[in-house]
Design a protein around this motif. Sequence first.
Motif, short mmCIF file in Angstrom:
data_model
loop_
_atom_site.label_atom_id
_atom_site.label_comp_id
_atom_site.label_asym_id
_atom_site.label_seq_id
_atom_site.Cartn_x
_atom_site.Cartn_y
_atom_site.Cartn_z
N ALA A 67 43.92 -44.89 23.24
CA ALA A 67 45.00 -45.11 22.27
C ALA A 67 46.12 -44.10 22.45
O ALA A 67 45.88 -42.93 22.77
N ALA A 68 47.33 -44.56 22.24
CA ALA A 68 48.52 -43.70 22.25
C ALA A 68 49.48 -44.23 21.19
O ALA A 68 49.71 -45.44 21.12
N SER A 69 49.98 -43.36 20.35
CA SER A 69 50.93 -43.75 19.29
C SER A 69 50.37 -44.85 18.40
O SER A 69 51.09 -45.76 18.00
N GLY A 70 49.08 -44.80 18.12
CA GLY A 70 48.46 -45.76 17.22
C GLY A 70 48.22 -47.13 17.80
O GLY A 70 48.03 -48.09 17.07
N ALA A 71 48.24 -47.24 19.15
CA ALA A 71 48.08 -48.56 19.76
C ALA A 71 47.26 -48.47 21.04
O ALA A 71 47.14 -47.41 21.65
N THR A 72 46.72 -49.61 21.44
CA THR A 72 46.02 -49.75 22.72
C THR A 72 46.17 -51.19 23.19
O THR A 72 46.61 -52.05 22.42
N SER A 73 45.80 -51.44 24.44
CA SER A 73 45.84 -52.81 24.96
C SER A 73 44.80 -52.95 26.06
O SER A 73 44.22 -51.97 26.52
N ASN A 74 44.59 -54.19 26.49
CA ASN A 74 43.58 -54.47 27.51
C ASN A 74 44.01 -53.90 28.87
O ASN A 74 45.19 -53.94 29.22
N THR A 75 43.04 -53.40 29.62
CA THR A 75 43.33 -52.75 30.91
C THR A 75 43.14 -53.68 32.10
O THR A 75 43.35 -53.26 33.23
N ALA A 76 42.73 -54.92 31.86
CA ALA A 76 42.51 -55.88 32.94
C ALA A 76 42.75 -57.29 32.43
O ALA A 76 42.68 -57.54 31.22
N LEU A 77 43.01 -58.18 33.35
CA LEU A 77 43.14 -59.60 33.03
C LEU A 77 41.86 -60.09 32.37
O LEU A 77 40.75 -59.75 32.80
N LEU A 116 40.37 -79.78 29.13
CA LEU A 116 39.05 -79.58 29.72
C LEU A 116 39.21 -79.07 31.15
O LEU A 116 39.96 -79.64 31.94
N GLY A 117 38.54 -77.96 31.46
CA GLY A 117 38.56 -77.39 32.80
C GLY A 117 39.65 -76.35 33.02
O GLY A 117 39.63 -75.65 34.03
N ASP A 118 40.60 -76.21 32.09
CA ASP A 118 41.66 -75.21 32.23
C ASP A 118 41.08 -73.80 32.17
O ASP A 118 39.97 -73.58 31.64
N THR A 119 41.85 -72.84 32.65
CA THR A 119 41.54 -71.42 32.48
C THR A 119 42.55 -70.84 31.51
O THR A 119 43.76 -71.01 31.68
N PHE A 120 42.07 -70.19 30.48
CA PHE A 120 42.92 -69.51 29.50
C PHE A 120 42.92 -68.03 29.86
O PHE A 120 41.86 -67.43 29.99
N GLU A 121 44.10 -67.45 30.04
CA GLU A 121 44.19 -66.05 30.49
C GLU A 121 45.02 -65.20 29.53
O GLU A 121 46.02 -65.68 28.97
N ILE A 122 44.59 -63.95 29.40
CA ILE A 122 45.37 -62.94 28.72
C ILE A 122 45.65 -61.86 29.75
O ILE A 122 44.74 -61.14 30.18
N PRO A 123 46.92 -61.75 30.19
CA PRO A 123 47.25 -60.77 31.24
C PRO A 123 47.01 -59.33 30.79
O PRO A 123 46.99 -59.02 29.59
N THR A 124 46.85 -58.46 31.77
CA THR A 124 46.68 -57.03 31.52
C THR A 124 47.81 -56.54 30.61
O THR A 124 48.99 -56.84 30.85
N GLY A 125 47.45 -55.82 29.55
CA GLY A 125 48.42 -55.24 28.65
C GLY A 125 48.95 -56.17 27.58
O GLY A 125 49.75 -55.76 26.74
N ASP A 126 48.51 -57.44 27.56
CA ASP A 126 49.04 -58.40 26.58
C ASP A 126 48.20 -58.53 25.31
O ASP A 126 48.62 -59.18 24.36
N LEU A 127 47.00 -57.97 25.30
CA LEU A 127 46.19 -57.95 24.08
C LEU A 127 46.46 -56.61 23.40
O LEU A 127 45.92 -55.58 23.80
N ASP A 128 47.36 -56.62 22.42
CA ASP A 128 47.81 -55.38 21.79
C ASP A 128 47.11 -55.16 20.47
O ASP A 128 47.12 -56.04 19.61
N LEU A 129 46.52 -53.98 20.30
CA LEU A 129 45.85 -53.60 19.07
C LEU A 129 46.57 -52.38 18.51
O LEU A 129 46.74 -51.39 19.23
N THR A 130 46.99 -52.46 17.25
CA THR A 130 47.70 -51.34 16.64
C THR A 130 47.13 -51.04 15.27
O THR A 130 46.55 -51.90 14.61
N MET A 131 47.34 -49.81 14.83
CA MET A 131 46.98 -49.39 13.48
C MET A 131 48.20 -48.77 12.85
O MET A 131 48.93 -48.02 13.50
N GLY A 132 48.41 -49.09 11.59
CA GLY A 132 49.51 -48.44 10.90
C GLY A 132 50.52 -49.38 10.36
O GLY A 132 50.57 -50.52 10.51
#
Length: 132
Positions: A67-77, A116-132
Amino acid sequence: MADNLTDAAELLVLDWLNPGLAAPTRPTGPLKLRLMTANGGESAAGTEVTNAGGSTYAAQNVTLAAAASGATSNTALIAFANMPACTVVGVEIWDSAGSPVRLWHGALAASKIVNLGDTFEIPTGDLDLTMG
């Protein structure tokens, strides 16, 4: 997901900050990201994607940066392969305990229809978690 801790996670944080209490049990890793077709709230889980038509959806491991400045994000796809046909509206993060604990919840910025059959992706850094 700004300030979207579940009630269970909020209690863990508050107990950890209070030196007069016994240390709370940390979540069991790895953390798992689940996709939702209906969002939950602080005290109730949403509706997780369910397999149909030969899909093989499964919760995926998520690794978060320090975490930095009250936030973090995913480090990989994060990729969910062979999805069922559905509309994904949100995500939840759970631990891997024998009785998993739900820690975070949040809506997507925009719902995503997958076939059906698709892949759903969240790119690196796009899942943002914050507090505050």
